[in-house]
Design a protein around this motif. Structure first.
Motif, mmCIF file in Angstrom:
data_model
loop_
_atom_site.group_PDB
_atom_site.id
_atom_site.type_symbol
_atom_site.label_atom_id
_atom_site.label_comp_id
_atom_site.label_asym_id
_atom_site.label_seq_id
_atom_site.Cartn_x
_atom_site.Cartn_y
_atom_site.Cartn_z
ATOM 1 N N THR A 1 0.737 -0.973 -0.261
ATOM 2 C CA THR A 1 -0.387 0.019 -0.099
ATOM 3 C C THR A 1 0.969 1.056 -0.211
ATOM 4 O O THR A 1 1.912 1.931 1.145
ATOM 5 C CB THR A 1 -0.727 0.303 1.407
ATOM 6 O OG1 THR A 1 -1.550 -1.194 1.477
ATOM 7 C CG2 THR A 1 -2.006 0.968 1.689
ATOM 8 N N GLN B 1 0.960 5.559 -0.173
ATOM 9 C CA GLN B 1 0.525 6.966 -0.334
ATOM 10 C C GLN B 1 0.626 7.651 -2.417
ATOM 11 O O GLN B 1 1.501 7.802 -1.841
ATOM 12 C CB GLN B 1 1.093 8.380 0.635
ATOM 13 C CG GLN B 1 -0.116 9.115 0.687
ATOM 14 C CD GLN B 1 -1.542 8.505 1.510
ATOM 15 O OE1 GLN B 1 -1.234 7.968 2.389
ATOM 16 N NE2 GLN B 1 -2.118 9.419 1.872
ATOM 17 N N GLN C 1 -5.041 6.672 -1.073
ATOM 18 C CA GLN C 1 -3.597 5.185 -0.535
ATOM 19 C C GLN C 1 -4.222 4.229 -1.827
ATOM 20 O O GLN C 1 -5.173 4.080 -2.686
ATOM 21 C CB GLN C 1 -4.247 4.849 0.186
ATOM 22 C CG GLN C 1 -3.603 5.240 1.534
ATOM 23 C CD GLN C 1 -3.561 4.503 2.901
ATOM 24 O OE1 GLN C 1 -4.254 3.836 2.203
ATOM 25 N NE2 GLN C 1 -3.481 4.522 3.714
ATOM 26 N N LEU D 1 -3.095 0.416 -3.754
ATOM 27 C CA LEU D 1 -2.201 -0.976 -2.891
ATOM 28 C C LEU D 1 -2.011 -1.500 -4.755
ATOM 29 O O LEU D 1 -2.782 -1.633 -5.769
ATOM 30 C CB LEU D 1 -3.418 -2.273 -2.741
ATOM 31 C CG LEU D 1 -3.203 -3.444 -3.012
ATOM 32 C CD1 LEU D 1 -2.169 -4.036 -1.569
ATOM 33 C CD2 LEU D 1 -3.826 -4.671 -3.001
ATOM 34 N N THR E 1 -8.270 3.865 -2.489
ATOM 35 C CA THR E 1 -9.085 4.146 -1.487
ATOM 36 C C THR E 1 -10.422 5.239 -1.911
ATOM 37 O O THR E 1 -11.590 5.556 -1.437
ATOM 38 C CB THR E 1 -8.429 5.093 -0.375
ATOM 39 O OG1 THR E 1 -8.135 6.908 -1.286
ATOM 40 C CG2 THR E 1 -7.817 4.493 -0.037
ATOM 41 N N PRO F 1 -12.482 3.486 4.193
ATOM 42 C CA PRO F 1 -11.136 3.744 4.606
ATOM 43 C C PRO F 1 -11.135 2.397 5.357
ATOM 44 O O PRO F 1 -9.913 1.587 4.761
ATOM 45 C CB PRO F 1 -10.430 4.879 5.051
ATOM 46 C CG PRO F 1 -11.934 5.479 5.636
ATOM 47 C CD PRO F 1 -13.035 5.391 5.210
ATOM 48 N N GLN F 2 -12.182 1.900 6.494
ATOM 49 C CA GLN F 2 -11.092 1.386 6.833
ATOM 50 C C GLN F 2 -11.725 -0.908 6.267
ATOM 51 O O GLN F 2 -11.013 -1.327 6.061
ATOM 52 C CB GLN F 2 -12.139 0.385 8.134
ATOM 53 C CG GLN F 2 -12.406 1.890 9.031
ATOM 54 C CD GLN F 2 -13.007 2.378 8.543
ATOM 55 O OE1 GLN F 2 -14.267 3.390 8.111
ATOM 56 N NE2 GLN F 2 -13.138 4.267 10.054
ATOM 57 N N ASP G 1 -8.661 -0.602 3.754
ATOM 58 C CA ASP G 1 -7.760 -0.946 4.895
ATOM 59 C C ASP G 1 -8.146 -3.107 4.975
ATOM 60 O O ASP G 1 -6.359 -3.108 5.427
ATOM 61 C CB ASP G 1 -7.652 -0.596 6.335
ATOM 62 C CG ASP G 1 -7.039 0.893 5.926
ATOM 63 O OD1 ASP G 1 -6.536 1.894 4.851
ATOM 64 O OD2 ASP G 1 -7.695 1.597 7.407
ATOM 65 N N ARG G 2 -8.274 -2.828 5.588
ATOM 66 C CA ARG G 2 -8.732 -4.779 5.785
ATOM 67 C C ARG G 2 -8.602 -5.263 3.945
ATOM 68 O O ARG G 2 -8.011 -6.868 4.449
ATOM 69 C CB ARG G 2 -10.264 -5.191 6.026
ATOM 70 C CG ARG G 2 -10.647 -6.131 6.672
ATOM 71 C CD ARG G 2 -11.932 -6.459 7.361
ATOM 72 N NE ARG G 2 -13.141 -6.588 6.154
ATOM 73 C CZ ARG G 2 -14.039 -5.527 6.816
ATOM 74 N NH1 ARG G 2 -13.940 -5.416 7.924
ATOM 75 N NH2 ARG G 2 -14.727 -4.978 5.798
ATOM 76 N N ALA H 1 -6.819 -4.500 1.684
ATOM 77 C CA ALA H 1 -5.816 -4.282 1.398
ATOM 78 C C ALA H 1 -4.870 -5.277 2.452
ATOM 79 O O ALA H 1 -3.688 -5.424 1.741
ATOM 80 C CB ALA H 1 -4.466 -2.878 1.435
ATOM 81 N N ASP H 2 -5.208 -5.164 3.759
ATOM 82 C CA ASP H 2 -4.064 -5.933 4.541
ATOM 83 C C ASP H 2 -4.381 -7.640 3.840
ATOM 84 O O ASP H 2 -3.705 -8.812 4.003
ATOM 85 C CB ASP H 2 -4.453 -5.841 5.660
ATOM 86 C CG ASP H 2 -4.024 -4.477 6.578
ATOM 87 O OD1 ASP H 2 -3.014 -4.118 5.479
ATOM 88 O OD2 ASP H 2 -4.723 -4.296 7.720
#
Length: 186
Positions: free
Chosen positions: A119, A121, A136, A138, A156, A165-166, A169-170, A172-173
């Motif tokens: 990830t 920026q 952001q 990926l 994003t 955004p959450q 993040d999840r 992308a992780d």
């Protein structure tokens, strides 16, 4: 009626926090996130338009012009196919690799060619339009391509993660965890 494409990441929601890859059948292609509200809303509007075009096709056929009704029916089928394809767009993972499904094309990268997924920026396109905003992305780093040439897998500000955004993040992780587990350095 259950819609499995809308509940794609239910296993991620139900999984324990220490389990990055909660699926038992890892050979199946799966999207590690739910389609976003912008994507689902656009598909719903297309399906609504298709219902009106189908009603027009019936009216035109009953009025006596079969060829005009057939053309309207063909247009409605085209709109339905576009709506379904719009729902399939995104990033999909399996034990065989990572798949980037676009509206017109699909590209698959086997895990053996993947160096990393990370990830960063950077300026990203807002809903796929030419306007860019800071966000952001990926990125998939492959052995056979330079990192600058690769388009982002997810951002994003695309139709799946705008205002979520959450969820980005999840997702992308999760993709990064798949790359770490199945990548060449495993």
């Amino acid at each position: 009626m259950p819609l499995p494409f809308l509940t794609a990441d239910r296993a991620f929601d139900d999984a324990a926090d220490d389990q990055a890859l909660p699926f038992d059948h890892r050979d199946r292609w799966r999207r590690p996130y739910r389609p976003g509200p912008w994507r689902v809303g656009a598909a719903a509007l297309l399906l609504l338009l298709a219902s009106y075009v189908l009603a027009a096709a019936v009216i035109i056929t009953v009025a006596g012009t079969l060829s005009g009704g057939a053309v309207c029916f063909g247009v409605a089928l085209f709109i339905i196919v576009c709506a379904l394809r719009l729902l399939r767009v995104g990033t999909w993972v399996s034990a065989r690799g990572l798949r980037r499904v676009g509206f017109f094309s699909t590209r698959t990268a086997p895990w053996e060619q993947v160096v990393s997924a990370r990830t960063v920026q950077q300026p990203v396109r807002w809903l796929g339009l030419p306007r860019t905003v800071q966000g952001q992305a990926l990125l998939l780093v492959r052995k056979d391509r330079s990192p600058e040439d690769a388009p982002p897998l997810m951002t994003t500000h695309n139709a799946d993660f705008l205002g979520r955004p959450q969820a980005f993040d999840r997702a992308a992780d999760t993709v990064e965890a798949w790359a770490a587990e199945y990548g060449p350095g495993r």
